[in-house]
Scaffold this motif. Sequence first.
Motif, mmCIF file in Angstrom:
data_model
loop_
_atom_site.group_PDB
_atom_site.id
_atom_site.type_symbol
_atom_site.label_atom_id
_atom_site.label_comp_id
_atom_site.label_asym_id
_atom_site.label_seq_id
_atom_site.Cartn_x
_atom_site.Cartn_y
_atom_site.Cartn_z
ATOM 1 N N GLU A 1 0.866 -1.177 0.000
ATOM 2 C CA GLU A 1 0.000 0.000 0.000
ATOM 3 C C GLU A 1 0.906 1.230 0.000
ATOM 4 O OE1 GLU A 1 -2.675 -0.108 3.248
ATOM 5 O OE2 GLU A 1 -3.693 -1.952 2.605
ATOM 6 N N PRO A 2 1.210 1.781 -1.175
ATOM 7 C CA PRO A 2 2.122 2.935 -1.239
ATOM 8 C C PRO A 2 1.658 4.077 -0.349
ATOM 9 C CG PRO A 2 1.662 2.090 -3.429
ATOM 10 C CD PRO A 2 0.723 1.374 -2.501
ATOM 11 N N SER A 3 2.615 4.658 0.386
ATOM 12 C CA SER A 3 2.297 5.718 1.335
ATOM 13 C C SER A 3 3.365 6.801 1.265
ATOM 14 C CB SER A 3 2.214 5.159 2.761
ATOM 15 O OG SER A 3 2.042 6.202 3.701
ATOM 16 N N LEU A 4 2.932 8.046 1.493
ATOM 17 C CA LEU A 4 3.841 9.193 1.532
ATOM 18 C C LEU A 4 4.202 9.591 2.951
ATOM 19 C CD1 LEU A 4 2.236 11.453 -1.236
ATOM 20 C CD2 LEU A 4 4.256 9.998 -1.447
ATOM 21 N N ALA A 5 3.925 8.728 3.911
ATOM 22 C CA ALA A 5 4.204 9.055 5.309
ATOM 23 C C ALA A 5 5.699 9.249 5.545
ATOM 24 C CB ALA A 5 3.657 7.960 6.216
ATOM 25 N N ALA A 6 6.535 8.456 4.877
ATOM 26 C CA ALA A 6 7.980 8.582 5.061
ATOM 27 C C ALA A 6 8.478 9.934 4.549
ATOM 28 C CB ALA A 6 8.700 7.442 4.351
ATOM 29 N N TYR A 7 7.932 10.394 3.435
ATOM 30 C CA TYR A 7 8.329 11.702 2.906
ATOM 31 C C TYR A 7 7.891 12.826 3.830
ATOM 32 C CZ TYR A 7 9.648 9.578 -1.536
ATOM 33 O OH TYR A 7 10.271 8.821 -2.506
ATOM 34 N N GLN A 8 6.708 12.704 4.382
ATOM 35 C CA GLN A 8 6.237 13.718 5.318
ATOM 36 C C GLN A 8 7.101 13.776 6.563
ATOM 37 O OE1 GLN A 8 2.171 13.164 6.467
ATOM 38 N NE2 GLN A 8 2.063 15.056 7.657
ATOM 39 N N GLU A 9 7.487 12.607 7.056
ATOM 40 C CA GLU A 9 8.334 12.569 8.258
ATOM 41 C C GLU A 9 9.719 13.144 7.967
ATOM 42 O OE1 GLU A 9 9.872 9.334 11.627
ATOM 43 O OE2 GLU A 9 8.764 8.674 9.845
ATOM 44 N N ALA A 10 10.279 12.799 6.814
ATOM 45 C CA ALA A 10 11.606 13.311 6.477
ATOM 46 C C ALA A 10 11.576 14.812 6.205
ATOM 47 C CB ALA A 10 12.153 12.570 5.255
ATOM 48 N N TRP A 11 10.523 15.275 5.545
ATOM 49 C CA TRP A 11 10.468 16.689 5.149
ATOM 50 C C TRP A 11 10.201 17.612 6.333
ATOM 51 C CZ3 TRP A 11 11.980 19.012 0.863
ATOM 52 C CH2 TRP A 11 11.545 20.311 0.594
ATOM 53 N N ILE A 12 9.335 17.181 7.248
ATOM 54 C CA ILE A 12 8.919 18.059 8.345
ATOM 55 C C ILE A 12 9.678 17.747 9.632
ATOM 56 C CG2 ILE A 12 6.974 18.799 9.761
ATOM 57 C CD1 ILE A 12 5.146 18.209 7.397
ATOM 58 N N GLU A 13 9.562 16.519 10.112
ATOM 59 C CA GLU A 13 10.140 16.175 11.409
ATOM 60 C C GLU A 13 11.661 16.113 11.374
ATOM 61 O OE1 GLU A 13 8.382 12.688 13.013
ATOM 62 O OE2 GLU A 13 6.319 13.339 12.614
ATOM 63 N N ALA A 14 12.234 15.661 10.269
ATOM 64 C CA ALA A 14 13.694 15.543 10.189
ATOM 65 C C ALA A 14 14.355 16.797 9.622
ATOM 66 C CB ALA A 14 14.067 14.343 9.322
ATOM 67 N N SER A 15 13.619 17.878 9.455
ATOM 68 C CA SER A 15 14.144 19.175 8.991
ATOM 69 C C SER A 15 14.736 19.105 7.594
ATOM 70 C CB SER A 15 15.205 19.705 9.974
ATOM 71 O OG SER A 15 14.669 19.870 11.258
ATOM 72 N N PHE A 16 14.251 18.170 6.777
ATOM 73 C CA PHE A 16 14.777 18.083 5.422
ATOM 74 C C PHE A 16 14.386 19.294 4.593
ATOM 75 C CE2 PHE A 16 17.050 14.276 5.106
ATOM 76 C CZ PHE A 16 17.477 14.128 3.797
ATOM 77 N N SER A 17 13.285 19.920 4.915
ATOM 78 C CA SER A 17 12.909 21.136 4.192
ATOM 79 C C SER A 17 13.956 22.229 4.373
ATOM 80 C CB SER A 17 11.543 21.618 4.671
ATOM 81 O OG SER A 17 11.562 21.869 6.073
ATOM 82 N N THR A 18 14.495 22.352 5.590
ATOM 83 C CA THR A 18 15.540 23.352 5.849
ATOM 84 C C THR A 18 16.819 23.014 5.116
ATOM 85 O OG1 THR A 18 14.607 23.784 8.041
ATOM 86 C CG2 THR A 18 16.864 24.500 7.650
#
Length: 296
Positions: free
Chosen positions: A72-89
């Motif tokens: 079941e493909p999910s984007l939860a990993a991308y959301q966690e990396a982008w927001i919680e792991a500060s990947f956006s910064t």
Amino acid sequence: MATTLAVPGTAPATARAATPPGRRTGGVRAALTSTLLWVYAAVAILPLLTMVLNSFRTNQELVSEPLGLPAEPSLAAYQEAWIEASFSTYFWNSIVVTVGSVALSTVVSLLAAYALARSRSRLMGVIEQVFVSGLMMPVFLMIVPIFYLLDAIGMVSTRTGLVLVYAAVSIPFSVFVLGTFFRQLPGELEEAARIDGAGPLRMFWSVMLPLVRPAVATVVVFRFVPIWNDFFYPLILVRDRTRYTLPVGLTTFFGEYQTSWSTLFAGLVIATLPLVVLFLLATKQIISGLTAGMGK
């Protein structure tokens, strides 16, 4: 008199014998080379494809079946990396530093290469040798004076400082490549532009620059990739975590999320995607630049 009957659907023996042996050998070599290239491309793409597929899976799926497809493909990993792991910064810092330094070095190198390539004075030749000598200077030996210089002007741990450092390091290579392309352009183009009343800047922008677009694309690609992947300069010159670029941020990211495999794969995809897009765009630019130059 005996007659020769040709069987329908078959070529005469003389026609078959007329095919040179060298041509048949060349066809076999071309087919073998093409097959080897396709095999190499498949081997090179397979790890990237595995990385992308695993980024859409959960940790439970990765542990139970590491090489399977996403149930079941999910984007939860991308959301966690982008927001919680500060990947956006980290991503934004890398975009600002890389694009800024490549743009600055390319503009400066274009102007310098054009002036050096079209001038015949001895002084310009000496200046060009000074530019080229920068290619022989190991970048790791310059880190101490660069650090003290940035510290003296208050640019340590700033994106502006990194942009200036990367731009300065990139200029020798860019001037060398662009100068080689400018020398290949005929001088009659400039003479025709002068007759039409074009000044130096107009001549450079409207006549010469469109003809060196392949060189510009080459310089952009060859400078974008090492700057985007560089770990050394940000590690030494940046102390604030909010100013980390992706390579330095990945080290912290791996330490914090070493058990969350799907998040790790998502972070790697985010770090790799701009390079893939750049190569696709640069390939089109090089081809269009070559055809435009040939047409003119």
